[in-house]
Design an enzyme around this catalytic site. Sequence first.
Site, PDB file in Angstrom:
ATOM      1  N   ASP A  14       0.747  -1.193  -0.136  1.00  0.00           N
ATOM      2  CA  ASP A  14      -0.145   0.192   0.059  1.00  0.00           C
ATOM      3  C   ASP A  14       0.633   1.153  -0.012  1.00  0.00           C
ATOM      4  O   ASP A  14       0.499   2.348   0.579  1.00  0.00           O
ATOM      5  CB  ASP A  14      -1.093   0.034   1.391  1.00  0.00           C
ATOM      6  CG  ASP A  14      -1.855  -1.249   1.109  1.00  0.00           C
ATOM      7  OD1 ASP A  14      -2.311  -1.625   0.068  1.00  0.00           O
ATOM      8  OD2 ASP A  14      -2.042  -1.626   2.437  1.00  0.00           O
ATOM      9  N   LYS A  17       2.127   1.973  -5.032  1.00  0.00           N
ATOM     10  CA  LYS A  17       2.510   1.378  -6.387  1.00  0.00           C
ATOM     11  C   LYS A  17       1.445   1.749  -7.578  1.00  0.00           C
ATOM     12  O   LYS A  17       2.142   1.874  -8.612  1.00  0.00           O
ATOM     13  CB  LYS A  17       2.864  -0.103  -6.144  1.00  0.00           C
ATOM     14  CG  LYS A  17       3.594  -0.746  -5.153  1.00  0.00           C
ATOM     15  CD  LYS A  17       3.560  -2.124  -5.005  1.00  0.00           C
ATOM     16  CE  LYS A  17       2.473  -2.664  -4.394  1.00  0.00           C
ATOM     17  NZ  LYS A  17       2.123  -2.371  -2.795  1.00  0.00           N
ATOM     18  N   GLY A  41      -4.466  -4.400  -3.565  1.00  0.00           N
ATOM     19  CA  GLY A  41      -5.674  -3.213  -3.997  1.00  0.00           C
ATOM     20  C   GLY A  41      -4.964  -2.074  -4.550  1.00  0.00           C
ATOM     21  O   GLY A  41      -4.028  -1.583  -3.552  1.00  0.00           O
ATOM     22  N   HIS A  42      -4.714  -1.778  -5.608  1.00  0.00           N
ATOM     23  CA  HIS A  42      -4.042  -0.682  -6.088  1.00  0.00           C
ATOM     24  C   HIS A  42      -4.972   0.549  -6.477  1.00  0.00           C
ATOM     25  O   HIS A  42      -5.870   0.182  -7.496  1.00  0.00           O
ATOM     26  CB  HIS A  42      -3.135  -1.109  -7.448  1.00  0.00           C
ATOM     27  CG  HIS A  42      -2.028  -2.261  -6.764  1.00  0.00           C
ATOM     28  ND1 HIS A  42      -1.482  -3.033  -7.761  1.00  0.00           N
ATOM     29  CD2 HIS A  42      -1.990  -2.657  -5.671  1.00  0.00           C
ATOM     30  CE1 HIS A  42      -0.751  -3.740  -7.090  1.00  0.00           C
ATOM     31  NE2 HIS A  42      -0.877  -3.619  -6.036  1.00  0.00           N
ATOM     32  N   GLN A 223       2.066  -6.407  -3.476  1.00  0.00           N
ATOM     33  CA  GLN A 223       2.556  -6.589  -1.907  1.00  0.00           C
ATOM     34  C   GLN A 223       3.860  -5.927  -1.961  1.00  0.00           C
ATOM     35  O   GLN A 223       4.157  -4.730  -2.275  1.00  0.00           O
ATOM     36  CB  GLN A 223       2.514  -8.109  -1.716  1.00  0.00           C
ATOM     37  CG  GLN A 223       1.512  -8.641  -1.442  1.00  0.00           C
ATOM     38  CD  GLN A 223       0.606  -9.136  -2.659  1.00  0.00           C
ATOM     39  OE1 GLN A 223       1.238  -9.780  -3.521  1.00  0.00           O
ATOM     40  NE2 GLN A 223      -0.531  -8.804  -2.780  1.00  0.00           N
TER      41      GLN A 223
HETATM   42  P1  GDP Z   1      -0.686   0.031  -3.628  1.00  0.00           P
HETATM   43  O1  GDP Z   1      -1.322  -1.103  -2.946  1.00  0.00           O
HETATM   44  O2  GDP Z   1       0.940   0.286  -3.306  1.00  0.00           O
HETATM   45  O3  GDP Z   1      -0.953   0.638  -5.166  1.00  0.00           O
HETATM   46  O4  GDP Z   1      -1.286   1.307  -2.678  1.00  0.00           O
HETATM   47  P2  GDP Z   1      -2.708   1.655  -2.333  1.00  0.00           P
HETATM   48  O5  GDP Z   1      -3.509   1.806  -3.581  1.00  0.00           O
HETATM   49  O6  GDP Z   1      -3.384   0.292  -1.318  1.00  0.00           O
HETATM   50  O7  GDP Z   1      -2.595   2.590  -1.330  1.00  0.00           O
HETATM   51  C1  GDP Z   1      -2.081   3.960  -1.490  1.00  0.00           C
HETATM   52  C2  GDP Z   1      -3.191   4.960  -1.259  1.00  0.00           C
HETATM   53  O8  GDP Z   1      -2.544   6.229  -1.181  1.00  0.00           O
HETATM   54  C3  GDP Z   1      -4.345   4.998  -2.363  1.00  0.00           C
HETATM   55  O9  GDP Z   1      -5.460   5.686  -1.681  1.00  0.00           O
HETATM   56  C4  GDP Z   1      -3.778   6.157  -3.291  1.00  0.00           C
HETATM   57  O10 GDP Z   1      -4.532   7.083  -3.819  1.00  0.00           O
HETATM   58  C5  GDP Z   1      -3.118   6.982  -2.327  1.00  0.00           C
HETATM   59  N1  GDP Z   1      -1.783   7.759  -2.715  1.00  0.00           N
HETATM   60  C6  GDP Z   1      -1.108   7.543  -3.484  1.00  0.00           C
HETATM   61  N2  GDP Z   1       0.107   8.380  -3.663  1.00  0.00           N
HETATM   62  C7  GDP Z   1      -0.223   9.334  -2.763  1.00  0.00           C
HETATM   63  C8  GDP Z   1       0.396  10.587  -2.400  1.00  0.00           C
HETATM   64  O11 GDP Z   1       1.360  11.188  -3.083  1.00  0.00           O
HETATM   65  N3  GDP Z   1      -0.391  11.642  -1.937  1.00  0.00           N
HETATM   66  C9  GDP Z   1      -1.674  11.226  -1.172  1.00  0.00           C
HETATM   67  N4  GDP Z   1      -2.071  11.959  -0.392  1.00  0.00           N
HETATM   68  N5  GDP Z   1      -2.015   9.976  -1.512  1.00  0.00           N
HETATM   69  C10 GDP Z   1      -1.514   9.048  -2.333  1.00  0.00           C
HETATM   70  P1  IMO Z   2      -0.818  -4.306  -2.181  1.00  0.00           P
HETATM   71  O1  IMO Z   2      -0.186  -4.752  -3.504  1.00  0.00           O
HETATM   72  C1  IMO Z   2      -1.036  -4.909   2.281  1.00  0.00           C
HETATM   73  C2  IMO Z   2      -0.887  -8.801   3.772  1.00  0.00           C
HETATM   74  C3  IMO Z   2      -2.137  -9.290   4.581  1.00  0.00           C
HETATM   75  C4  IMO Z   2      -1.593 -10.088   5.542  1.00  0.00           C
HETATM   76  C5  IMO Z   2      -0.440 -10.804   4.747  1.00  0.00           C
HETATM   77  C6  IMO Z   2      -0.893 -12.202   4.334  1.00  0.00           C
HETATM   78  O2  IMO Z   2      -2.211  -3.483  -2.063  1.00  0.00           O
HETATM   79  O3  IMO Z   2       0.168  -3.755  -1.670  1.00  0.00           O
HETATM   80  P2  IMO Z   2      -2.505 -12.907   2.420  1.00  0.00           P
HETATM   81  O4  IMO Z   2      -4.028 -12.774   1.980  1.00  0.00           O
HETATM   82  O5  IMO Z   2      -1.551 -12.496   1.373  1.00  0.00           O
HETATM   83  O6  IMO Z   2      -2.187 -14.172   2.620  1.00  0.00           O
HETATM   84  O7  IMO Z   2      -2.041 -12.134   3.723  1.00  0.00           O
HETATM   85  O8  IMO Z   2      -0.200  -9.972   3.938  1.00  0.00           O
HETATM   86  N1  IMO Z   2      -1.088  -8.458   2.592  1.00  0.00           N
HETATM   87  C7  IMO Z   2      -1.118  -7.105   2.101  1.00  0.00           C
HETATM   88  N2  IMO Z   2      -0.931  -5.828   2.838  1.00  0.00           N
HETATM   89  N3  IMO Z   2      -0.904  -4.544   0.884  1.00  0.00           N
HETATM   90  C8  IMO Z   2      -1.189  -5.727   0.101  1.00  0.00           C
HETATM   91  O9  IMO Z   2      -1.099  -5.784  -1.378  1.00  0.00           O
HETATM   92  C9  IMO Z   2      -1.322  -7.078   0.846  1.00  0.00           C
HETATM   93  N4  IMO Z   2      -1.333  -8.279   0.117  1.00  0.00           N
HETATM   94  C10 IMO Z   2      -1.224  -9.094   1.281  1.00  0.00           C
HETATM   95  O10 IMO Z   2      -2.783  -8.207   5.075  1.00  0.00           O
HETATM   96  O11 IMO Z   2      -1.061  -9.543   6.713  1.00  0.00           O
HETATM   97 MG    MG Z   3      -2.838  -1.686  -1.947  1.00  0.00          MG
END
Ligand code: GDP
Ligand code: IMO
Ligand code: MG
Length: 423
Positions: A14, A17, A41-42, A223
């Site tokens: 999170d 990416k 979740g991206h 991840q």
């Molecule tokens: P990922 O799993 O690595 O793709 O990241 P996620 O989407 O799960 O979580 C990142 C969160 O931060 C999302 O809600 C994005 O919209 C938000 N985000 C990403 N870059 C920025 C940033 O530079 N500033 C802010 N405020 N939000 C950001």
């Molecule tokens: P993105 O791509 C954050 C965590 C789960 C748990 C562990 C194992 O959005 O960054 P699993 O269901 O994979 O067997 O769970 O890994 N986890 C993540 N945490 N972002 C993710 O993906 C994750 N994918 C798995 O919360 O701790």
């Molecule tokens: Mg994510």
Amino acid sequence: MAKVNVVLGTFYGDEGKGKIIDYLSKDADFAVRCTGGNNAGHTIHVDGKKYAFHLIPSGILNPNTKAIIGNGVVVDPKVLIEEIENLKANGHEVNNLYISDKAHVIFPYHIQFDQLLEDLRDKDDKIGTTKRGIGPAYCDKFERSGIRFEDFISDRFEGLLKRNVGQRNKILELYGCEQFDSNQILEEYKQYAEILRKYVTDTVSMLHEALEQDKTIVCEGAQATLLDIDFGSYPFVTSSNPTIGGISTGSGIGSKYINEVYGVLKGYSSRVGSGPYLTEEDNEIGDQIRELGHEYGTTTKRPRRCGWLDLVALKYAVMVNGITGLAINHVDTIGKLDTIKLCVAYKHDGVEDMKFSTNPDYVEKCEPVYEEFEGNFGEISHIKNREDLPEKAKKYLSRIEELVGVPVKFIGTGAGRDELIVD
Ligand code: GDP
Ligand code: IMO
Ligand code: MG
């Protein structure tokens, strides 16, 4: 020469990416998701719309980019179909999606076993998985009973499914759990196979043709490094290799083709699920960061644990992945605090250094050592050049570069697609 750039998470996921991949995909012929499943979740914000991708590569939003679900991914077909439908409802034709014939399929028994195995663990030993069936699906893959897309869309499917359901039912009987009806699964999943059939192809050959034609490819890690099955905080990890090796094994692209490896992080850190987290602020500061950064899971909506950025862990991520450039998101968010702390070393056995290990005996002895920085960066989301950032923000970013020894290439100044400084 073909250009392959890789985007990887450096902490516990999170880090943002999706946003970096979306940016890189603008100029990419291919975007490839290599590992994991719908545990990811991206999130991407484009033209006032919010997209949350779990399986489809974040590069899909660029219609000229071919989006590939690589062989290393485990795919829940129902979730994938929902994602395709959602994209179509938002005006995307989804003519640019391809699924590897070697990607594995997640079935209801995987999800059931994910839940069951978590329930059987002691309270303080639970992983906190996303309960999407990821671990059990990878178990089947390595145990060699998994069902790949090439089987899923063939006449072999019925026999393989019945064999697997029969075996799982015997185990469920031992646990006194309700059993699965293979005919019911078959009926439902045959329909999914028909819907997805047209997307299934030999993506390894496809990517190698692209490499021969000097195309540009962006590989999307899901991840992150500290969730890696080998390099992460085992057993509180996911069941794949979200580090650099997973990019090659999950796509079929050999390491000689890889150019840049971008490591994504935030101006602070977060973790969802259990496991060690040395710089966690399980207090009002963590709560403040969570609210400022909207740190609630994209997949499970769980509140994320929040804390300071840990450069010792970041240096480890740089080391195991060969990271060539950093992408730091949420610089706007961390800049809203009055004071920012940055973990620059661990104190253990009377010494302070940057030695990192996931060994629980070592982690138990470590205490983070912090440097403090002035926050209150003000509004920065409109800024397009690093030089124009406030001095306080530049100081924070330069210190990260100095201690980790890798340049910052991207600076996230907001959630929007354009709220990004590219250096
Ligand atoms: P990922 O799993 O690595 O793709 O990241 P996620 O989407 O799960 O979580 C990142 C969160 O931060 C999302 O809600 C994005 O919209 C938000 N985000 C990403 N870059 C920025 C940033 O530079 N500033 C802010 N405020 N939000 C950001
Ligand atoms: P993105 O791509 C954050 C965590 C789960 C748990 C562990 C194992 O959005 O960054 P699993 O269901 O994979 O067997 O769970 O890994 N986890 C993540 N945490 N972002 C993710 O993906 C994750 N994918 C798995 O919360 O701790
Ligand atoms: Mg994510």
